[in-house]
Design an enzyme around this catalytic site. Structure first.
Site, PDB file in Angstrom:
ATOM      1  N   ASP A  36      -7.142  80.958  53.028  1.00 32.73           N
ATOM      2  CA  ASP A  36      -8.148  81.982  53.317  1.00 32.73           C
ATOM      3  C   ASP A  36      -9.291  81.439  54.162  1.00 32.73           C
ATOM      4  O   ASP A  36     -10.411  81.934  54.103  1.00 32.73           O
ATOM      5  CB  ASP A  36      -8.638  82.664  52.043  1.00 32.73           C
ATOM      6  CG  ASP A  36      -9.221  81.685  51.054  1.00 32.73           C
ATOM      7  OD1 ASP A  36      -9.255  80.472  51.366  1.00 32.73           O
ATOM      8  OD2 ASP A  36      -9.644  82.132  49.972  1.00 32.73           O
ATOM      9  N   HIS A 240      -4.323  65.491  79.412  1.00 34.36           N
ATOM     10  CA  HIS A 240      -4.794  66.371  78.342  1.00 34.36           C
ATOM     11  C   HIS A 240      -5.027  65.616  77.027  1.00 34.36           C
ATOM     12  O   HIS A 240      -4.849  66.154  75.939  1.00 34.36           O
ATOM     13  CB  HIS A 240      -3.812  67.528  78.118  1.00 34.36           C
ATOM     14  CG  HIS A 240      -3.834  68.524  79.234  1.00 34.36           C
ATOM     15  ND1 HIS A 240      -2.853  69.454  79.439  1.00 34.36           N
ATOM     16  CD2 HIS A 240      -4.738  68.726  80.225  1.00 34.36           C
ATOM     17  CE1 HIS A 240      -3.147  70.186  80.501  1.00 34.36           C
ATOM     18  NE2 HIS A 240      -4.292  69.759  80.997  1.00 34.36           N
ATOM     19  N   ASP A 257     -14.374  64.378  79.294  1.00 34.88           N
ATOM     20  CA  ASP A 257     -14.339  65.722  79.869  1.00 34.88           C
ATOM     21  C   ASP A 257     -14.769  66.647  78.746  1.00 34.88           C
ATOM     22  O   ASP A 257     -14.000  66.893  77.808  1.00 34.88           O
ATOM     23  CB  ASP A 257     -12.924  66.040  80.367  1.00 34.88           C
ATOM     24  CG  ASP A 257     -12.847  67.394  81.077  1.00 34.88           C
ATOM     25  OD1 ASP A 257     -13.788  68.190  80.953  1.00 34.88           O
ATOM     26  OD2 ASP A 257     -11.823  67.641  81.742  1.00 34.88           O
ATOM     27  N   ASP A 268     -18.270  72.714  82.207  1.00 35.40           N
ATOM     28  CA  ASP A 268     -17.077  71.862  82.289  1.00 35.40           C
ATOM     29  C   ASP A 268     -17.437  70.628  83.115  1.00 35.40           C
ATOM     30  O   ASP A 268     -17.519  70.713  84.342  1.00 35.40           O
ATOM     31  CB  ASP A 268     -15.951  72.684  82.943  1.00 35.40           C
ATOM     32  CG  ASP A 268     -14.615  71.963  82.942  1.00 35.40           C
ATOM     33  OD1 ASP A 268     -14.516  70.868  82.362  1.00 35.40           O
ATOM     34  OD2 ASP A 268     -13.661  72.507  83.532  1.00 35.40           O
ATOM     35  N   HIS A 351      -3.388  66.622  90.045  1.00 34.91           N
ATOM     36  CA  HIS A 351      -3.880  67.972  89.703  1.00 34.91           C
ATOM     37  C   HIS A 351      -4.718  68.532  90.841  1.00 34.91           C
ATOM     38  O   HIS A 351      -5.004  67.844  91.811  1.00 34.91           O
ATOM     39  CB  HIS A 351      -4.642  67.960  88.371  1.00 34.91           C
ATOM     40  CG  HIS A 351      -5.857  67.070  88.334  1.00 34.91           C
ATOM     41  ND1 HIS A 351      -7.051  67.405  88.946  1.00 34.91           N
ATOM     42  CD2 HIS A 351      -6.066  65.857  87.755  1.00 34.91           C
ATOM     43  CE1 HIS A 351      -7.941  66.451  88.715  1.00 34.91           C
ATOM     44  NE2 HIS A 351      -7.366  65.490  88.013  1.00 34.91           N
ATOM     45  N   HIS A 355     -11.165  74.972  89.662  1.00 37.89           N
ATOM     46  CA  HIS A 355     -10.727  76.270  89.117  1.00 37.89           C
ATOM     47  C   HIS A 355     -11.970  77.110  88.928  1.00 37.89           C
ATOM     48  O   HIS A 355     -13.091  76.584  88.864  1.00 37.89           O
ATOM     49  CB  HIS A 355      -9.981  76.074  87.790  1.00 37.89           C
ATOM     50  CG  HIS A 355     -10.735  75.237  86.777  1.00 37.89           C
ATOM     51  ND1 HIS A 355     -11.726  75.752  85.979  1.00 37.89           N
ATOM     52  CD2 HIS A 355     -10.671  73.921  86.476  1.00 37.89           C
ATOM     53  CE1 HIS A 355     -12.214  74.786  85.206  1.00 37.89           C
ATOM     54  NE2 HIS A 355     -11.597  73.656  85.498  1.00 37.89           N
ATOM     55  N   HIS A 362     -11.136  78.130  82.203  1.00 34.48           N
ATOM     56  CA  HIS A 362     -10.307  78.448  83.372  1.00 34.48           C
ATOM     57  C   HIS A 362     -10.458  79.944  83.538  1.00 34.48           C
ATOM     58  O   HIS A 362      -9.750  80.724  82.913  1.00 34.48           O
ATOM     59  CB  HIS A 362      -8.852  78.036  83.160  1.00 34.48           C
ATOM     60  CG  HIS A 362      -8.684  76.549  83.075  1.00 34.48           C
ATOM     61  ND1 HIS A 362      -7.523  75.938  82.679  1.00 34.48           N
ATOM     62  CD2 HIS A 362      -9.539  75.533  83.359  1.00 34.48           C
ATOM     63  CE1 HIS A 362      -7.668  74.615  82.715  1.00 34.48           C
ATOM     64  NE2 HIS A 362      -8.900  74.352  83.106  1.00 34.48           N
ATOM     65  N   GLU A 391     -13.392  68.633  90.834  1.00 32.13           N
ATOM     66  CA  GLU A 391     -13.016  67.589  89.880  1.00 32.13           C
ATOM     67  C   GLU A 391     -11.866  66.685  90.336  1.00 32.13           C
ATOM     68  O   GLU A 391     -10.808  66.660  89.707  1.00 32.13           O
ATOM     69  CB  GLU A 391     -12.684  68.210  88.524  1.00 32.13           C
ATOM     70  CG  GLU A 391     -11.709  69.389  88.552  1.00 32.13           C
ATOM     71  CD  GLU A 391     -11.387  69.905  87.151  1.00 32.13           C
ATOM     72  OE1 GLU A 391     -10.957  69.100  86.307  1.00 32.13           O
ATOM     73  OE2 GLU A 391     -11.575  71.105  86.911  1.00 32.13           O
ATOM     74  N   TYR A 395      -5.665  58.298  88.738  1.00 29.30           N
ATOM     75  CA  TYR A 395      -5.099  57.842  87.462  1.00 29.30           C
ATOM     76  C   TYR A 395      -3.977  56.861  87.796  1.00 29.30           C
ATOM     77  O   TYR A 395      -2.993  57.251  88.430  1.00 29.30           O
ATOM     78  CB  TYR A 395      -4.553  59.032  86.672  1.00 29.30           C
ATOM     79  CG  TYR A 395      -5.531  60.187  86.654  1.00 29.30           C
ATOM     80  CD1 TYR A 395      -6.547  60.268  85.704  1.00 29.30           C
ATOM     81  CD2 TYR A 395      -5.487  61.177  87.655  1.00 29.30           C
ATOM     82  CE1 TYR A 395      -7.466  61.299  85.725  1.00 29.30           C
ATOM     83  CE2 TYR A 395      -6.404  62.217  87.686  1.00 29.30           C
ATOM     84  CZ  TYR A 395      -7.391  62.278  86.725  1.00 29.30           C
ATOM     85  OH  TYR A 395      -8.307  63.297  86.748  1.00 29.30           O
ATOM     86  N   ARG A 412     -12.148  60.447  86.584  1.00 29.94           N
ATOM     87  CA  ARG A 412     -12.362  61.800  87.115  1.00 29.94           C
ATOM     88  C   ARG A 412     -13.856  62.051  87.116  1.00 29.94           C
ATOM     89  O   ARG A 412     -14.567  61.569  86.221  1.00 29.94           O
ATOM     90  CB  ARG A 412     -11.634  62.858  86.270  1.00 29.94           C
ATOM     91  CG  ARG A 412     -11.863  64.281  86.754  1.00 29.94           C
ATOM     92  CD  ARG A 412     -10.873  65.318  86.191  1.00 29.94           C
ATOM     93  NE  ARG A 412     -10.957  65.501  84.760  1.00 29.94           N
ATOM     94  CZ  ARG A 412     -10.092  65.031  83.883  1.00 29.94           C
ATOM     95  NH1 ARG A 412      -9.047  64.325  84.288  1.00 29.94           N
ATOM     96  NH2 ARG A 412     -10.258  65.237  82.585  1.00 29.94           N
ATOM     97  N   GLU A 414     -16.308  65.426  87.507  1.00 30.47           N
ATOM     98  CA  GLU A 414     -16.219  66.893  87.565  1.00 30.47           C
ATOM     99  C   GLU A 414     -17.592  67.529  87.449  1.00 30.47           C
ATOM    100  O   GLU A 414     -18.347  67.239  86.517  1.00 30.47           O
ATOM    101  CB  GLU A 414     -15.338  67.413  86.410  1.00 30.47           C
ATOM    102  CG  GLU A 414     -15.298  68.927  86.314  1.00 30.47           C
ATOM    103  CD  GLU A 414     -14.320  69.437  85.277  1.00 30.47           C
ATOM    104  OE1 GLU A 414     -14.085  68.754  84.259  1.00 30.47           O
ATOM    105  OE2 GLU A 414     -13.796  70.558  85.476  1.00 30.47           O
TER     106      GLU A 414
HETATM  107  N1  GLY Z   1     -11.729  70.761  80.912  1.00 28.11           N
HETATM  108  C1  GLY Z   1     -10.696  71.500  81.508  1.00 28.11           C
HETATM  109  C2  GLY Z   1     -10.625  71.268  82.938  1.00 28.11           C
HETATM  110  O1  GLY Z   1     -11.289  70.398  83.463  1.00 28.11           O
HETATM  111  O2  GLY Z   1      -9.970  71.982  83.641  1.00 28.11           O
HETATM  112 MN    MN Z   2     -12.245  71.711  84.880  1.00 26.24          MN
HETATM  113 MN    MN Z   3     -13.015  69.513  82.575  1.00 21.15          MN
END
Ligand code: GLY
Ligand code: MN
Ligand code: MN
Length: 444
Positions: A36, A240, A257, A268, A351, A355, A362, A391, A395, A412, A414
């Site tokens: 619950d 991820h 991140d 983000d 990547h 976005h 996203h 971003e 890697y 990275r 961003e």
């Molecule tokens: N934190 C998700 C991205 O950077 O897209």
């Molecule tokens: Mn992002």
């Molecule tokens: Mn991010």
């Protein structure tokens, strides 16, 4: 007028331009975590965008017909017994007054009222196929409308996906939204600076995650906008990864991140810094490449530019850096143009560079121009009020032919960019990212 009523009026105008009809927009269901205990409740972004109302069990109905426009809320009744356990509920009457709807009813009345509101409407506007449960409800409401056929009632003959209209609206942020996003960005930037200050070799990733959450929450953020990544050393090469229990060792880089959600809007940010406060030679070499690629991407981000211009600019700088450092072997891959044409850079950068960002991390909105005749359309032209991330990263997984000094480095950087009339505004600029600034902060 509130921002919400302004948005409702704008949606209703567009529904009218398509012949009018009834829009039905439910908020998100509550979700059980175990037994619950529920997950913390988060409203549906579309519903909130048009209502400002954050209680569960609510549906917004918008009507554009010959009599004019109407906004009707269905929500939970007041219930003192439940309010003792779960807290305040507006109830229809107070919700109508507070949020400026034309009418409000108990959610229990939805099944009897909605078929009446849908009667003789030329079209429905809702999220087609978004939820099995909602599709089934819609079938029932339509069946109830058709039951009135002998009384001369006509059921809606067409359905439009209301998200097509709402996604375009949400893609361009208004001043109220940008103000909230700037506050969310400021809190997240402060959290990243705190993480840098608190990090010492030997600590574990989850301890730094706790520092991020502390900073988010003490500034009023309701949730993290997504699960925070705190990745020490080789974990930074897992795209991820989540904050785990790995130790941040002397000599590791730490990739974070993480961004907070404030009043329904996401931020983000990614920053990468040395656990011991000082970049090593190889770390510095790759970091400067990623930073330069991000600066190139930001310079290519502004009104009139296409969504992918930033990505293309970043890839050029990254690929050149991969050749200069020997990550990519010239004898094997050829020139910079070859590397870009053949996609060899993807071994280390797999990547996209950004976005849309908004209520969802996203966020919604088409990335290409409207599809015409099934032909693939060009990437979207950026306009003031759009918000996107920038971003790039590198890697390096251990592999034959890759200089060993770079193995297991993941970087990275961003930031969040608001398109302005003459370029873009980096609303996350308070999070340090120049090497000198990061090292100075970590020394202090
Ligand atoms: N934190 C998700 C991205 O950077 O897209
Ligand atoms: Mn992002
Ligand atoms: Mn991010």
């Amino acid at each position: 007028m509130t921002p919400y009523s302004t948005r409702r009026a704008k949606l209703l105008d567009q529904m009218r331009a398509q012949g009018g009809g009834v829009a039905v927009i439910p908020t998100a269901p509550e979700a059980q975590r175990n037994n619950d205990a529920d997950y913390p409740y988060r409203h549906d972004s579309y519903f909130y965008y048009l209502s400002g109302f954050t209680e569960p069990e609510a549906v917004l109905v918008l009507i554009a017909n010959g009599q004019g426009n109407q906004a009707i809320l269905f929500c939970r009744e007041k219930n003192l017994e439940r309010e003792i356990w779960d807290g305040y509920r507006y109830g229809p009457e107070a919700a109508r007054e507070t949020f400026g709807f034309d009418a409000a009813h108990a959610i229990e009345a939805l099944d009897t009222e909605l078929p009446k509101l849908m009667a003789n409407a030329p079209a429905l506007f809702y999220a087609l196929g978004a939820s099995e449960k909602f599709d089934a409800q819609m079938r029932q409401w339509l069946a109830a409308v058709r039951m009135q056929a002998r009384a001369g009632v006509v059921a809606p003959a067409s359905a439009h996906d209301v998200r097509r209209l709402l996604d375009e609206m949400r893609l361009i942020k208004d001043a109220d939204e940008i103000a909230i996003m700037q506050r969310a960005a400021d809190i997240s930037a402060e959290a990243h600076a705190r993480a840098m200050r608190m990090t010492k070799p030997g600590m574990r990733e989850y301890q730094i995650e706790a520092e991020l959450l502390h900073e988010f929450r003490r500034n009023g953020s309701q949730f993290p906008a997504y699960t925070s990544i705190v990745a020490a050393g080789p974990n930074a090469c897992v795209l991820h990864y989540r904050a785990g229990d790995a130790v941040m060792n002397d000599g590791d880089l730490v990739l974070i991140d993480a961004g907070c959600e404030l009043d329904g809007y996401a931020s983000d940010i990614t920053r990468t810094y040395p656990a011991n406060g000082v970049f090593s030679g190889p770390q510095k070499a790759l970091y400067e490449i990623v930073l330069a690629s991000q600066e190139a991407a930001i310079a290519a981000t502004g009104p009139g530019r296409r969504f992918t211009d930033g990505h293309d600019a970043a890839v050029r700088v990254l690929a050149q850096g991969m050749l200069d450092t020997g990550l990519l072997n010239r004898d094997r891959v050829g020139t910079l143009d070859d590397v870009i044409a053949n996609g060899d850079y993807r071994q280390f950068y797999m990547h996209r560079t950004g976005h849309w960002l908004g209520m969802d991390v996203h966020d919604v909105g088409q990335y290409r121009d409207e599809d015409a005749d099934g032909i693939e359309q060009p990437w979207r032209v950026l306009q003031p009020g759009m918000v996107l991330t920038v971003e790039p990263g590198i890697y390096v997984r251990p592999a034959e032919g890759v200089p060993e000094q770079y193995w297991n480095i993941g970087i990275r950087i961003e930031d969040d960019a608001v398109i302005t009339p003459d370029g873009c505004d980096i609303i996350t600029r308070n999070a340090p990212k120049r090497i000198a600034d990061i090292e100075a902060l970590m020394r202090s």
